[in-house]
Design an enzyme around this catalytic site. Structure first.
Site, mmCIF file in Angstrom:
data_model
loop_
_atom_site.group_PDB
_atom_site.id
_atom_site.type_symbol
_atom_site.label_atom_id
_atom_site.label_comp_id
_atom_site.label_asym_id
_atom_site.label_seq_id
_atom_site.Cartn_x
_atom_site.Cartn_y
_atom_site.Cartn_z
ATOM 1 N N ASP A 71 16.305 -11.438 -24.813
ATOM 2 C CA ASP A 71 14.896 -11.693 -24.530
ATOM 3 C C ASP A 71 14.781 -12.833 -23.523
ATOM 4 O OD1 ASP A 71 12.165 -11.275 -24.712
ATOM 5 O OD2 ASP A 71 11.906 -12.617 -26.427
ATOM 6 N N TYR A 90 12.319 -15.196 -20.766
ATOM 7 C CA TYR A 90 11.183 -16.105 -20.932
ATOM 8 C C TYR A 90 10.646 -16.329 -19.529
ATOM 9 C CZ TYR A 90 9.054 -20.410 -23.036
ATOM 10 O OH TYR A 90 8.216 -21.396 -23.530
ATOM 11 N N HIS A 147 3.133 -18.070 -19.322
ATOM 12 C CA HIS A 147 3.455 -18.166 -20.749
ATOM 13 C C HIS A 147 4.259 -19.436 -21.046
ATOM 14 C CE1 HIS A 147 4.691 -17.107 -24.797
ATOM 15 N NE2 HIS A 147 5.952 -17.210 -24.449
ATOM 16 N N GLU A 205 4.088 -10.464 -29.135
ATOM 17 C CA GLU A 205 4.325 -10.885 -27.758
ATOM 18 C C GLU A 205 4.331 -9.634 -26.899
ATOM 19 O OE1 GLU A 205 7.874 -13.370 -27.612
ATOM 20 O OE2 GLU A 205 6.665 -15.146 -28.049
ATOM 21 N N GLU A 231 5.433 -7.626 -24.062
ATOM 22 C CA GLU A 231 6.575 -7.663 -23.154
ATOM 23 C C GLU A 231 6.893 -6.256 -22.643
ATOM 24 O OE1 GLU A 231 9.924 -9.992 -24.413
ATOM 25 O OE2 GLU A 231 8.720 -11.245 -25.753
ATOM 26 N N GLN A 272 9.163 -20.291 -36.412
ATOM 27 C CA GLN A 272 9.731 -20.633 -35.100
ATOM 28 C C GLN A 272 9.674 -22.128 -34.823
ATOM 29 O OE1 GLN A 272 7.803 -18.469 -31.921
ATOM 30 N NE2 GLN A 272 9.053 -19.355 -30.306
ATOM 31 N N TYR A 299 13.490 -23.798 -34.392
ATOM 32 C CA TYR A 299 14.024 -23.430 -33.072
ATOM 33 C C TYR A 299 14.843 -24.511 -32.376
ATOM 34 C CZ TYR A 299 10.747 -25.942 -29.962
ATOM 35 O OH TYR A 299 10.056 -26.894 -29.257
ATOM 36 N N THR A 310 7.139 -12.869 -22.989
ATOM 37 C CA THR A 310 5.695 -12.640 -23.044
ATOM 38 C C THR A 310 5.101 -12.634 -21.641
ATOM 39 O OG1 THR A 310 5.721 -13.820 -25.123
ATOM 40 C CG2 THR A 310 3.566 -13.473 -24.108
#
Ligand code: MN
Length: 426
Positions: free
Chosen positions: A135, A137, A142, A208, A210, A249, A253, A358
Site C-alpha cells: 500500500d 501513500y 491525503h 480509504e 484507493e 492505527q 503505528y 487514499t
C-alpha cells in the site's frame, strides 16, 4: 502500440445500456461462478458476463497460445502468465469477436448461449490470487491532511515524502472481493492519553478510497524495473477500499507503521480493467518539486483520469455520496511506484497488488476517507436519511465507483461494496 480494442468508433452486437461501465472498449477480466461453474475466467460487455473457457472450447480463441486450463483457474493468475502481449492479443481477439458486424459468434446460437450469460445470474470472485500486497501513500493532499491532523500543520509532510513514494507491505490473506461483508475489528486503543490502553471494537472504522494495480511476473530478484519499463509489467487496475481502524492505527503505528489497523480487511472490485483499456485516458501528473532522483524520472503522461466516488448506505437506507475524487491527482504515478518498489532488487510476481494510498483531492468534498471528510470527527456528515456519521457504523455499506470518459467512450470498474457487521465480542 496496436491496441485495436480501444477504437472509440467500435460497436458491439451485445446490447450495452447507456452509462454502462462495460462498453466494447473496456473488455476487463474477472473470474465468475454460477450454479454450474465453480470458477472460470470471464469478461463483460454491457450486462453480460462472457465465459472465456466456452469461447476457447468452441474454437474462437485459437492461435493465441492459450490452453483450456488457462481459463478454468480459481483466479486469473494462470492466464496472466501469458504476460502483457498475451493479454493484449486476447483482449483484441475478444473485441473482434463481439464487433457488431462479426457474425461468427453472433449468429451461432448454441455457442452464444453457452458463453454469454446475464450478469445477474453470476457471482464474481476475487480475480487474482494476490501473492504480495503493498500500500502506497501517494496522494499529497491525503498525506498533508493526515500530517496536519496527527503531527504538525507547519511540517505536515515528513522530509522523505517528496523524494520517494512512501509505502508499507500489507497483508494479502484478507483481500476480499466486493460483496463480502467486513467484520468490525477489535483491538487495542488508547482513547485517554493519561490512562492505560483498553481493548474493544474499533470506534473509528474508516474506508480509504484507493485504486490498485496488478502485476505480471516481474524481473528476477536483484534486477530493477525502470519507470520506462513499468507499463510492460502492469496488467491492469481495480478499485480498492483499504478499511482502516483509526483508533487502533493511532496507538500502534509508531515506529513501524500500520499493522492490525489495516490487515483485517481490504475490499476490491471484481474486474481488472487493463492498462491497455486505460491508455486513452492518460493524464498529466502534478509537477514534482524538488526534482526527483534519476531512477524516479519519467516521460509522457503517466497519470490516468479516473473519476471516483464513495457512497454510504445505512442498513435498508438510500445511498449518500460523501466523496468525489480523481485518480489523476496522485503525486506519484504507478511507474514511479513500481520503479521504486524494485530499485533495491525486490522481485514482484504475477498477481502482486499495489494500492495507491487514499486518493484525496484539494477540496473537502474530494477527500478519500472519513478521517479527512469529517476532520477527525469534528465535522460530521449528514446522510440523506438525516443521520450523522463521523466514521462508519455497523450495518452501513460503503460503495465505491470509478469511470473514465473521453471521445464519447465511458469505461468503468463496476462497484466495490461491502457492509460492516458488528464486532464479535469474546
Ligand atoms: Mn491505505
Amino acid at each position: 502500440m496496436n491496441i485495436s480494442a480501444n477504437d472509440p468508433a467500435k460497436k458491439t452486437w451485445v446490447s450495452v445500456p447507456e452509462n454502462s461501465d462495460f462498453p466494447i472498449q473496456n473488455i476487463p477480466f474477472g473470474v465468475y461462478r454460477d450454479n454450474q461453474i465453480a470458477h472460470r475466467a470471464c469478461t463483460r460487455i454491457g450486462d453480460q458476463v462472457i465465459d472465456l473457457c466456452e469461447l476457447f472450447k468452441a474454437g474462437y480463441l485459437e492461435g493465441l497460445g492459450f490452453e483450456q486450463s488457462d481459463f478454468t483457474g480459481a483466479s486469473l493468475n494462470t492466464l496472466m502468465k501469458h504476460g502483457k502481449k498475451g493479454m493484449r492479443n486476447l483482449r483484441n481477439a475478444l473485441s473482434e469477436l463481439f464487433e457488431e458486424s462479426n457474425p461468427e459468434l453472433r449468429d451461432n446460437e448454441p455457442h452464444r448461449k453457452a458463453a454469454v450469460k446475464p450478469a445477474e445470474k453470476t457471482e464474481m470472485l476475487l480475480p487474482v490470487e494476490v501473492g504480495d500486497y503493498t500500500d502506497f501513500y501517494s496522494s499529497i493532499e491525503h498525506a498533508t491532511n493526515v500530517g496536519t491532523m496527527f503531527r504538525d500543520p507547519d511540517n505536515a509532510l515528513l522530509p522523505n515524502w517528496r523524494h520517494l513514494p512512501v509505502a508499507y507491505h500489507g497483508r494479502s490473506s484478507s483481500i476480499f472481493v466486493s460483496g463480502v461483508p467486513v467484520r468490525r475489528p477489535c483491538g487495542q486503543t488508547r482513547p485517554d492519553d493519561s490512562a492505560p490502553p483498553v481493548f474493544g471494537p474499533t470506534r473509528l472504522l474508516d474506508f480509504e478510497l484507493e485504486a490498485a494495480f496488478v502485476t505480471f511476473d516481474g524481473k528476477p530478484a536483484g534486477e530493477a524495473i525502470s519507470t520506462e519499463e513499468a507499463d510492460e509489467y502492469i496488467f491492469g487496475m481495480l478499485l480498492f477500499n483499504d478499511w482502516s481502524a483509526r483508533d487502533i492505527q493511532k496507538w500502534e503505528y509508531v515506529p513501524l507503521g500500520p499493522f492490525l489497523a489495516k490487515n483485517f480487511a481490504s475490499t476490491v472490485s471484481p474486474w481488472i480493467v487493463t492498462l491497455d483499456a486505460l491508455e486513452p485516458f492518460r493524464a498529466e501528473g502534478p509537477e514534482q518539486e524538488p526534482e526527483v532522483l534519476p531512477y524516479l524520472r519519467y516521460s509522457g503522461n503517466k497519470n490516468i483520469d479516473i473519476d471516483l466516488e464513495v457512497a454510504i448506505a445505512p442498513e435498508n437506507g438510500a445511498e449518500t455520496t460523501v466523496c468525489r475524487s480523481n485518480y489523476k491527482y496522485m503525486y506519484w504515478n504507478m511507474n514511479q511506484q513500481l520503479a521504486h518498489h524494485t530499485v533495491n532488487g525486490c522481485n514482484v510476481r504475477c498477481g502482486d497488488m499495489m494500492a495507491s494510498g487514499t486518493i484525496s483531492g484539494k477540496t473537502p468534498d474530494s477527500y478519500g476517507s472519513m478521517l479527512e471528510i469529517t476532520w477527525r470527527g469534528s465535522k460530521p456528515v449528514t446522510l440523506s436519511d438525516g443521520t450523522e456519521r463521523k466514521f462508519i457504523n455497523d450495518g452501513d455499506e460503503v460503495i465505491m465507483r470509478g469511470n473514465c470518459k473521453k471521445d464519447g467512450v465511458r469505461i468503468g470498474f463496476g462497484e466495490v461494496r461491502a457492509k460492516v457487521l458488528p464486532a464479535l465480542l469474546n
